[in-house]
Motif scaffolding. Structure first.
Motif, PDB file in Angstrom:
ATOM      1  N   SER A 144      55.274  21.511  56.938  1.00 15.88           N
ATOM      2  CA  SER A 144      53.866  21.507  56.353  1.00 15.88           C
ATOM      3  C   SER A 144      53.488  20.533  55.301  1.00 15.88           C
ATOM      4  CB  SER A 144      54.015  22.846  55.917  1.00 15.88           C
ATOM      5  OG  SER A 144      53.353  23.682  56.554  1.00 15.88           O
ATOM      6  N   HIS A 166      59.284  29.830  48.259  1.00 18.07           N
ATOM      7  CA  HIS A 166      58.077  30.509  48.763  1.00 18.07           C
ATOM      8  C   HIS A 166      56.820  29.106  48.730  1.00 18.07           C
ATOM      9  CE1 HIS A 166      59.783  34.277  50.226  1.00 18.07           C
ATOM     10  NE2 HIS A 166      60.207  33.468  50.617  1.00 18.07           N
ATOM     11  N   THR A 167      56.941  28.380  47.271  1.00 15.58           N
ATOM     12  CA  THR A 167      55.926  27.919  46.470  1.00 15.58           C
ATOM     13  C   THR A 167      56.424  26.572  47.070  1.00 15.58           C
ATOM     14  OG1 THR A 167      56.544  28.454  44.328  1.00 15.58           O
ATOM     15  CG2 THR A 167      54.883  30.356  45.686  1.00 15.58           C
ATOM     16  N   GLY A 168      56.676  26.191  47.044  1.00 14.09           N
ATOM     17  CA  GLY A 168      57.552  24.516  47.041  1.00 14.09           C
ATOM     18  C   GLY A 168      57.844  24.791  45.388  1.00 14.09           C
ATOM     19  N   ASP A 169      58.274  25.772  44.662  1.00 19.80           N
ATOM     20  CA  ASP A 169      58.010  24.694  43.445  1.00 19.80           C
ATOM     21  C   ASP A 169      60.152  25.234  43.046  1.00 19.80           C
ATOM     22  OD1 ASP A 169      55.864  24.480  42.878  1.00 19.80           O
ATOM     23  OD2 ASP A 169      55.383  27.175  42.399  1.00 19.80           O
ATOM     24  N   ILE A 214      55.957  20.510  52.597  1.00 24.89           N
ATOM     25  CA  ILE A 214      55.791  20.982  51.269  1.00 24.89           C
ATOM     26  C   ILE A 214      58.070  20.590  50.588  1.00 24.89           C
ATOM     27  CG2 ILE A 214      55.952  23.084  49.334  1.00 24.89           C
ATOM     28  CD1 ILE A 214      53.931  24.776  51.338  1.00 24.89           C
ATOM     29  N   TYR A 215      58.532  20.607  51.863  1.00 22.46           N
ATOM     30  CA  TYR A 215      59.774  20.724  51.495  1.00 22.46           C
ATOM     31  C   TYR A 215      60.150  18.874  52.339  1.00 22.46           C
ATOM     32  CZ  TYR A 215      60.838  24.276  48.532  1.00 22.46           C
ATOM     33  OH  TYR A 215      60.341  25.049  47.646  1.00 22.46           O
ATOM     34  N   LYS A 271      61.133  33.252  45.805  1.00 24.30           N
ATOM     35  CA  LYS A 271      59.885  33.565  45.442  1.00 24.30           C
ATOM     36  C   LYS A 271      59.123  31.724  45.276  1.00 24.30           C
ATOM     37  CE  LYS A 271      59.864  37.698  43.946  1.00 24.30           C
ATOM     38  NZ  LYS A 271      58.892  39.254  42.306  1.00 24.30           N
ATOM     39  N   LEU A 272      60.243  31.235  44.608  1.00 25.21           N
ATOM     40  CA  LEU A 272      59.907  29.928  43.617  1.00 25.21           C
ATOM     41  C   LEU A 272      59.991  28.757  44.722  1.00 25.21           C
ATOM     42  CD1 LEU A 272      61.646  29.577  40.687  1.00 25.21           C
ATOM     43  CD2 LEU A 272      58.825  29.784  40.907  1.00 25.21           C
ATOM     44  N   LEU A 297      57.842  25.264  55.755  1.00 28.80           N
ATOM     45  CA  LEU A 297      57.429  25.009  54.703  1.00 28.80           C
ATOM     46  C   LEU A 297      57.082  22.868  54.812  1.00 28.80           C
ATOM     47  CD1 LEU A 297      58.275  26.691  51.684  1.00 28.80           C
ATOM     48  CD2 LEU A 297      56.368  26.318  52.561  1.00 28.80           C
TER      49      LEU A 297
END
Length: 415
Positions: free
Chosen positions: A177, A373-376, A179-180, A370-371, A174
Motif C-alpha cells: 500500500s 500498524h499505522t505507518g507512524d 505506507i512502508y 501499534k505505531l 502495508l
C-alpha cells in the motif's frame, strides 16, 4: 456409507492427535537422578565391594576358631646293589596319614583388630560409593540444567518467530500500500529469517543437550520429552562441612589400626595342636603305628633391629600428612562455599533489574507494533526494540542458569 467413512476418518484423526500428544512425556530432574543411580556400573561395583567386605569379616572370624586339616605323605627310597639313600636317614620308606587340629590361644585381640580393619575398609568403600553418587548427581543435574535451558530457548524462539511472522504479513500489506518502503520490508524480513535460523540452531542444541543428558543417566530414549523446571534450592546456606571430612576420619582410623597391628605382631604367640592317624616307616610292626600326639607352640620376638620403632615413625609421618590435607581441604572448602554463597546473593540481586528491563522492552514492542500498524514508526526502530527484548530475555535465561549451577555446586560441597 459416506457417514460411516467420515466417522472412521474422524476417529483416526482423533486417535492420531491423542497418540502424538501422549508421545510428549514430561520428565523431571529426580527421574534422571534415579535412572543414573540405577544404571551406574561404578555404584554397582562399589556396592559389591561393600558386600564382599562383609564376607571378609566372616572369613576372619572363621580363621579365629579351631582349624582341622587332613594331611598325608608317602616316601620310598630304594637301595639297589648298595646304592641309594642312607637307610638310617630315610628308613627306606615311610607313610603318613594324619588328622590335625590347631588352635591359637592368644588370637582374640588379633581377630578383633582384623575385624576393625575390615570395618574401616567397609566404611571407606561406603564413603567412596556415596562420593561417586554425589559426583554423578552433580554431573546429571548440571546437564539437566543445560538441557532445560536449551528447551526454554527453543520455546522462546518459537514465540519470537510467531510474533515476527504475524508482523511480516501485516508489513507486507502495508508495503504494497506504499505506507512502508520496500527496503524497510526487506530489513524486517532479514530479521525474521535470522530468528528462524536461531530457532533451528536452538532446536539442534536442545537435541544435543538432551542426548548428552540421556547418555549420562544411562537412558536410551529417542522419544519426545518436555523437561520440567528443576526448581533447585540451596539445602542450607549455613556451611556444615560434614561429609567430605569423613575420608580424613577414615584415614586416621586406618592409621590407628595399623599401629595396633604392629603392636600385636610383637606380642607372644601361643598355640596348641593335636593330631591322630597313621605314621610308619614299615621297619617294625607297621600295623601298630596308629597313634596320636598333642603339643603346643610358643614364640615371642626379642630383637629385630628396632623395626617396630621405625614402623611407628612411618605411621606418625602418615598421620601428619592426613592432618595437613584435612586442614588444607577445610580451608579451601570454606572459601569455596563462601564464594558460591556470595555469587548467589549477587545473582539474586540481578533479577529485579533484568525483569524491569524485560517489562520495559516488552512494553516498547507493544507500543511500536501499534505505531507500525499505522505507518507512524520506522521498521528499523521496531527491529531495535525486538533485539533489545531478545537481549534482555537471553540475559534473564543465562542468569537463571548460572543461579541453578551455583545452587548445584553449593549443595554438592555443603554436605
Amino acid at each position: 456409507m459416506n457417514n460411516k467413512l467420515k466417522y472412521l476418518i474422524l476417529c483416526i484423526v482423533t486417535f492420531s492427535a491423542v497418540q502424538t500428544k501422549a508421545q510428549v512425556t514430561a520428565k523431571n530432574l529426580d527421574y534422571y537422578l534415579k535412572q543414573a543411580e540405577l544404571t551406574s556400573p561404578v555404584l554397582k561395583d562399589l556396592n559389591n565391594q561393600h558386600r564382599a567386605a562383609g564376607i571378609d569379616s566372616l572369613i576372619v572370624r572363621a580363621t579365629g576358631g579351631v582349624q582341622v586339616t587332613a594331611s598325608s605323605a608317602g616316601m620310598y627310597a630304594p637301595v639297589i646293589r648298595g646304592y641309594g639313600y642312607d637307610e638310617v636317614l630315610t628308613n627306606g620308606q615311610a607313610l603318613e596319614a594324619l588328622l590335625n587340629v590347631n588352635y591359637d590361644l592368644l588370637n582374640r585381640k588379633r581377630i578383633s583388630n582384623q575385624l576393625e580393619g575390615i570395618k574401616i575398609q567397609s566404611d571407606s568403600i561406603q564413603y567412596a560409593g556415596q562420593l561417586s553418587l554425589f559426583d554423578l548427581q552433580r554431573s546429571v543435574a548440571n546437564q539437566y540444567i543445560l538441557a532445560y535451558s536449551s528447551q526454554e530457548q527453543v520455546s522462546f524462539n518459537r514465540d519470537v518467530v510467531a510474533l515476527l511472522s504475524q508482523e511480516e504479513v501485516l508489513l507486507k500489506k502495508l508495503t504494497r500500500s506504499n505506507i512502508y518502503k520496500q527496503a524497510e520490508y526487506l530489513t524486517f524480513l532479514v530479521t525474521l529469517q535470522q530468528q528462524q535460523l536461531a530457532l533451528q540452531q536452538a532446536e539442534l542444541q536442545f537435541k544435543n543437550d538432551y542426548a548428552t543428558l540421556n547418555y549420562l543417566a544411562g537412558i536410551a530414549d529417542t522419544g519426545r520429552v518436555k523437561l520440567a523446571d528443576p526448581k533447585m534450592q540451596a539445602n542450607n546456606l549455613a556451611i556444615t562441612q560434614h561429609f567430605f571430612n569423613k575420608r580424613f576420619d577414615i584415614d586416621s582410623l586406618k592409621n590407628n589400626n595399623q599401629k595396633n597391628t604392629i603392636a600385636l605382631n610383637y606380642k607372644p604367640k601361643l598355640g596348641v595342636y593335636a593330631n591322630g592317624g597313621y605314621n610308619s616307616s614299615f621297619i617294625l610292626q607297621p600295623y601298630k603305628n596308629l597313634g596320636t600326639s598333642v603339643g603346643f607352640t610358643f614364640s615371642v620376638p626379642i630383637y629385630d633391629g628396632h623395626q617396630k620403632k621405625m614402623q611407628y615413625h612411618k605411621l606418625s609421618l602418615e598421620a601428619q600428612t592426613i592432618a595437613g590435607y584435612r586442614d588444607f581441604f577445610t580451608r579451601q572448602q570454606q572459601q569455596q562455599l563462601s564464594l558460591i554463597r556470595q555469587q548467589l546473593e549477587q545473582t539474586d540481586a540481578l533479577f529485579p533489574k533484568i525483569n524491569e528491563q524485560i517489562r520495559f522492552s516488552k512494553g516498547l514492542i507493544e507500543v511500536d507494533r501499534k505505531l507500525m500498524h499505522t505507518g507512524d514508526l520506522k521498521v528499523a526502530d521496531f527491529v531495535i526494540a525486538i533485539n533489545n527484548y531478545l537481549a534482555a530475555q537471553n540475559l534473564l535465561r543465562q542468569t537463571q542458569i548460572n543461579r541453578l549451577k551455583l545452587i548445584n555446586q553449593f549443595n554438592y560441597w555443603n554436605r
